[in-house]
Design a protein around this motif. Structure first.
Motif, mmCIF file in Angstrom:
data_model
loop_
_atom_site.group_PDB
_atom_site.id
_atom_site.type_symbol
_atom_site.label_atom_id
_atom_site.label_comp_id
_atom_site.label_asym_id
_atom_site.label_seq_id
_atom_site.Cartn_x
_atom_site.Cartn_y
_atom_site.Cartn_z
ATOM 1 N N UNK A 210 9.982 2.631 -14.426
ATOM 2 C CA UNK A 210 9.012 1.470 -14.826
ATOM 3 C C UNK A 210 9.004 -0.113 -13.871
ATOM 4 N N UNK A 211 9.097 1.248 -12.510
ATOM 5 C CA UNK A 211 9.133 -0.214 -11.522
ATOM 6 C C UNK A 211 7.702 -0.575 -11.536
ATOM 7 N N UNK A 212 6.235 -1.530 -11.453
ATOM 8 C CA UNK A 212 4.980 -1.823 -11.125
ATOM 9 C C UNK A 212 4.433 -1.132 -9.793
ATOM 10 N N UNK A 213 3.296 -0.712 -10.594
ATOM 11 C CA UNK A 213 2.615 -0.131 -8.896
ATOM 12 C C UNK A 213 1.720 -0.951 -8.792
ATOM 13 N N UNK A 214 1.435 -1.572 -7.418
ATOM 14 C CA UNK A 214 0.915 -2.336 -7.052
ATOM 15 C C UNK A 214 -0.793 -2.110 -6.780
ATOM 16 N N UNK A 215 -1.441 -3.092 -7.042
ATOM 17 C CA UNK A 215 -3.070 -2.561 -6.789
ATOM 18 C C UNK A 215 -3.546 -2.396 -5.741
ATOM 19 N N UNK A 216 -4.947 -2.581 -5.529
ATOM 20 C CA UNK A 216 -5.089 -1.917 -4.200
ATOM 21 C C UNK A 216 -5.893 -3.037 -3.016
ATOM 22 N N UNK B 52 1.289 -1.147 0.089
ATOM 23 C CA UNK B 52 -0.389 0.329 0.038
ATOM 24 C C UNK B 52 0.469 1.374 0.085
ATOM 25 N N UNK B 53 2.242 0.836 1.105
ATOM 26 C CA UNK B 53 2.722 2.715 0.736
ATOM 27 C C UNK B 53 4.019 2.394 -1.001
#
Length: 217
Positions: free
Chosen positions: A128-134, A73-74
């Motif tokens: 280019x780092x993946x963004x975590x989903x919720x 989440x952070x």
């Protein structure tokens, strides 16, 4: 409630231990967050008491499912703010990390979800780092390190492992950015340097630089 300091520890363990699933040593965490090993041990015990971490003395620490979700989440907030700063406020990619470090601790879930929607649900940050989903899930990185690419082959720069200001400024100086096509011309065994060609020029990069460049092919 997870404190700011606890969030920083969770994030460090997440990054060091393959999204928190692999146990990492207190010394590695101490080096990552620039703290004393004794202070790290004290914090890890607090995280374990909150069911955020799994800790066995002399065997390292990993994250529980709850801890991994809190860390993700952070990281999600950090990377969404980086996208916002670059895409909407015209910051350059080497300027956003420190600002996002402050904004990542915002507690409002509604704000984060609205930000995600406003940005049209980006999957990757400006580096280019993946963004975590919720739910804490990330899209896998489907790129390979430039050192693994054969001479004469090319790919698109899609991820930089080092997102420090100094490294990104080096890339800016050499007109290298995400989305650029890079061709590997030659590998020099003597010093492990690479000769590459971009849309603007040919240049030689060191092994240290090459280790941080990942291409989609």
């Amino acid at each position: 409630m997870v404190t700011l300091s606890e969030e920083n520890y969770l994030k460090a363990i997440y990054h060091l231990g393959k999204e928190g699933t692999v146990a990492v040593s207190t010394n590695a965490i101490a080096e990552k967050i620039e703290s004393k090993a004794s202070s790290v041990t004290d914090m890890i015990k607090k995280l374990a008491e909150k069911n955020l971490a799994n800790y066995v003395k002399y065997q390292g620490v990993s994250l529980t499912n709850e801890g991994r979700l809190a860390a993700a989440s952070v990281i999600r907030k950090h990377r969404l703010w980086e996208v916002f700063l670059v895409d909407k406020l015209n910051f350059s990619w080497d300027e956003v990390h420190d600002i996002a470090e402050q904004l990542e601790h915002v507690k409002s879930l509604k704000l984060v979800n609205e930000l995600d929607a406003f940005l049209q649900y980006p999957t990757h940050d400006p580096h280019g780092d993946p963004i975590p989903d919720k739910y804490g899930n990330c899209s896998p990185i489907k790129s390979i390190n430039i050192l693994e690419i054969e001479e004469g082959k090319e790919g698109v720069l899609s991820f930089v492992k080092d997102s420090s200001d100094i490294f990104l400024k080096y890339l800016n100086k050499n007109n290298l950015a995400l989305g650029d096509t890079i061709k590997v011309l030659d590998f020099e065994p003597f010093d492990n340097s690479l000769s590459i060609e971009t849309k603007t020029k040919k240049l030689i990069i060191s092994k240290e630089v090459a280790q941080n460049l990942y291409l989609s092919i």
